[in-house]
Design a protein around this motif. Structure first.
Motif, PDB file in Angstrom:
ATOM      1  N   UNK A 184     -16.974  -9.031 -40.978  1.00  0.00           N
ATOM      2  CA  UNK A 184     -17.510  -9.875 -39.909  1.00  0.00           C
ATOM      3  C   UNK A 184     -16.996 -11.301 -39.983  1.00  0.00           C
ATOM      4  N   UNK A 185     -16.166 -11.581 -40.962  1.00  0.00           N
ATOM      5  CA  UNK A 185     -15.519 -12.887 -41.003  1.00  0.00           C
ATOM      6  C   UNK A 185     -14.076 -12.811 -40.531  1.00  0.00           C
ATOM      7  N   UNK A 186     -13.641 -11.628 -40.159  1.00  0.00           N
ATOM      8  CA  UNK A 186     -12.277 -11.460 -39.657  1.00  0.00           C
ATOM      9  C   UNK A 186     -12.338 -11.267 -38.149  1.00  0.00           C
ATOM     10  N   UNK A 187     -11.741 -12.193 -37.425  1.00  0.00           N
ATOM     11  CA  UNK A 187     -11.907 -12.183 -35.975  1.00  0.00           C
ATOM     12  C   UNK A 187     -11.358 -10.903 -35.336  1.00  0.00           C
ATOM     13  N   UNK A 188     -10.315 -10.344 -35.911  1.00  0.00           N
ATOM     14  CA  UNK A 188      -9.750  -9.123 -35.327  1.00  0.00           C
ATOM     15  C   UNK A 188     -10.758  -7.973 -35.451  1.00  0.00           C
ATOM     16  N   UNK A 189     -11.363  -7.847 -36.620  1.00  0.00           N
ATOM     17  CA  UNK A 189     -12.367  -6.792 -36.815  1.00  0.00           C
ATOM     18  C   UNK A 189     -13.578  -7.018 -35.911  1.00  0.00           C
ATOM     19  N   UNK A 190     -13.960  -8.263 -35.754  1.00  0.00           N
ATOM     20  CA  UNK A 190     -15.150  -8.561 -34.935  1.00  0.00           C
ATOM     21  C   UNK A 190     -14.882  -8.241 -33.461  1.00  0.00           C
ATOM     22  N   UNK A 191     -13.733  -8.657 -32.958  1.00  0.00           N
ATOM     23  CA  UNK A 191     -13.427  -8.395 -31.543  1.00  0.00           C
ATOM     24  C   UNK A 191     -13.317  -6.891 -31.308  1.00  0.00           C
ATOM     25  N   UNK A 192     -12.678  -6.194 -32.237  1.00  0.00           N
ATOM     26  CA  UNK A 192     -12.564  -4.738 -32.125  1.00  0.00           C
ATOM     27  C   UNK A 192     -13.953  -4.091 -32.080  1.00  0.00           C
ATOM     28  N   UNK A 193     -14.846  -4.557 -32.973  1.00  0.00           N
ATOM     29  CA  UNK A 193     -16.208  -4.010 -33.006  1.00  0.00           C
ATOM     30  C   UNK A 193     -16.957  -4.305 -31.701  1.00  0.00           C
ATOM     31  N   UNK A 194     -16.786  -5.508 -31.191  1.00  0.00           N
ATOM     32  CA  UNK A 194     -17.466  -5.880 -29.944  1.00  0.00           C
ATOM     33  C   UNK A 194     -17.010  -4.982 -28.787  1.00  0.00           C
TER      34      UNK A 194
END
Ligand code: ZN
Length: 448
Positions: free
Chosen positions: A12-22
């Motif tokens: 959740x501190x990696x923007x790529x992972x967060x955007x993908x999850x969203x």
């Protein structure tokens, strides 16, 4: 709802992972509250990411069950300085999987892009907001002013169950807020230089056209379809629609557009004279972004819906059409007079949605902070103000007297047709642009 434990680790501190999850939350906004689902789950997940690092987020629903929103405040050093609202919407427009290269709700990370509905509109910015909010809290950074992070529902259907509801029913959430950033701005446009080089401009949104949906109604005399008839409502509304749809409203250059074109001229050596009949032709030399840029030179009135009749051999007494009108600041009265001329006395009109245009100036401390943040990470670039042809939640927040800017920073590849990705097939955002934008946003929120 329960939050998946895998989501509460460092990813959740990696923007790529967060955007993908969203993107994997299907938050499709159908326009009908009954069939719009997913915002609540997504909002709860956002709240969990913020709570995990010590925020006390408020989750609330706006006007209908499931229309989830999240607000979180980070206290600044000086509460006498107005608070800054950082807003992003969680809903997306529908996507038809058969048309796409990847599933639109897969959040696939491939070929240097995060793919999926919402990748640029606007789970990219939502992801950057989450990551930066977490960074600031964890590092114990006290910003100069209060920061209010807002994740809201229903932007894609005008915010009646989102931003407008929140402004009307929970103005306390915006206590002390004087300025705001959100979509659509902060992205780069690479333009050619006269010396054969290129220059990266970052377009900061300082203005939006008004959004006004108009219903036309023709009233005639009902009758048998086999007989001579000169008061046919279908004919009358069709004529009005055709005249409006073909009409060109006059070229008008509002302040923001004048400044934008001056900056373009400065950088490219091209001239964009006020009287030039070929102004649009000049702008088209700038590539695919031109479709968005030329739409702010005129009011527009695009017919979008027609409704009439119930039987092939019955002339109905009434016929209706809906026109999507986008009106420049200061043009409302002149626009209405022009429309009345075109539709004639036999067709009546009414506004079914009417949101004012918005325009602010490109100056002050907040603009300086945007400029400084972008130049710190992309020296040699230039920020310029521009007007968005569409509408955003800024129209709601502006009703509270908040000064709004579109600033969701992305450094884009020069050849990417960015504007076509909004609501488009194969919507995607470059991984590098997300990482860049996150760094810019962190710099900006620390110094603004
Ligand atoms: Zn949007």
């Amino acid at each position: 709802m329960t939050v998946e434990t895998e989501d509460l680790n460092h990813s959740s501190d990696d923007v790529v992972a967060v955007v993908s999850r969203l993107i994997r939350f299907d938050t499709t906004n159908t326009g009908e509250p009954e069939t719009t689902q997913g915002e609540a789950d997504c909002a709860q997940w956002v709240a969990a990411q913020l709570a995990e690092v010590g925020y006390q987020p408020e989750y609330l629903e706006s006007g209908a069950p499931g229309r989830g929103n999240v607000f979180a405040r980070l206290k600044g050093a000086d509460s006498s300085r107005g608070a800054l609202l950082i807003h992003g919407h969680l809903d997306v427009v529908p996507a038809e999987p058969a048309d796409w290269s990847v599933h639109p709700f897969s959040g696939a990370v491939e070929n240097g892009y995060v793919w999926g509905r919402g990748a640029v509109d606007m789970k990219d910015m939502v992801g950057m907001m989450i990551v930066v909010a977490r960074q600031l809290k964890r590092a114990g950074i006290v910003p100069r002013r209060d920061l209010v992070f807002a994740f809201v529902a229903d932007e894609e259907h005008g915010g009646r169950y989102g931003a407008h509801w929140l402004v009307d029913n929970r103005p306390d959430l915006f206590d002390g807020v004087t300025e705001a950033i959100g979509e659509v701005g902060g992205f780069s446009l690479t333009v050619p230089r006269p010396d054969g080089g290129e220059r990266r401009l970052y377009l900061i949104e300082t203005a939006e056209k008004g959004l006004s949906w108009m219903r036309l109604t023709a009233r005639g005399v009902a009758g048998h379809g086999s007989m001579a008839h000169n008061q046919n409502a279908v004919t009358a509304v069709s004529e009005a629609v055709a005249r409006l749809g073909r009409h060109r409203f006059p070229l008008v250059r509002v302040d923001t557009v004048v400044q934008f074109l001056a900056a373009l001229s400065d950088e490219t050596g091209l001239t964009f004279d006020h009287d030039s009949a070929d102004l649009e032709g000049m702008i088209e030399k700038l590539g695919p972004m031109a479709r968005m840029l030329t739409a702010v030179l005129h009011d527009t009135a695009n017919p979008t819906m027609l409704k009439a009749g119930y039987k092939a051999n019955v002339i109905p007494a009434t016929a209706e059409a809906v026109i999507d009108c986008r009106i420049l600041p200061g043009r409302k009265a002149a626009f209405e007079a022009e429309v009345d001329q075109l539709i004639g006395p036999d067709v009546s009109r009414e506004w079914i949605r009417d949101l004012d245009p918005y325009e602010t100036t490109f100056d002050g401390d907040l603009v300086d902070a945007m400029n400084a943040a972008l130049l710190a990470l992309d020296p040699g670039a230039r920020t310029v103000p521009y007007m968005l042809s569409g509408g955003t939640d800024a129209k709601a927040f502006a009703r509270l007297g908040i000064r709004c800017f579109g600033f969701a920073p992305l450094r884009l590849p020069p050849d990417l047709d960015f504007s076509s990705l909004f609501h488009g097939v194969d919507e995607r955002v470059p991984v590098d642009a997300l990482r860049f934008g996150t760094d810019v946003l962190a710099h900006f929120l620390t110094h603004c």
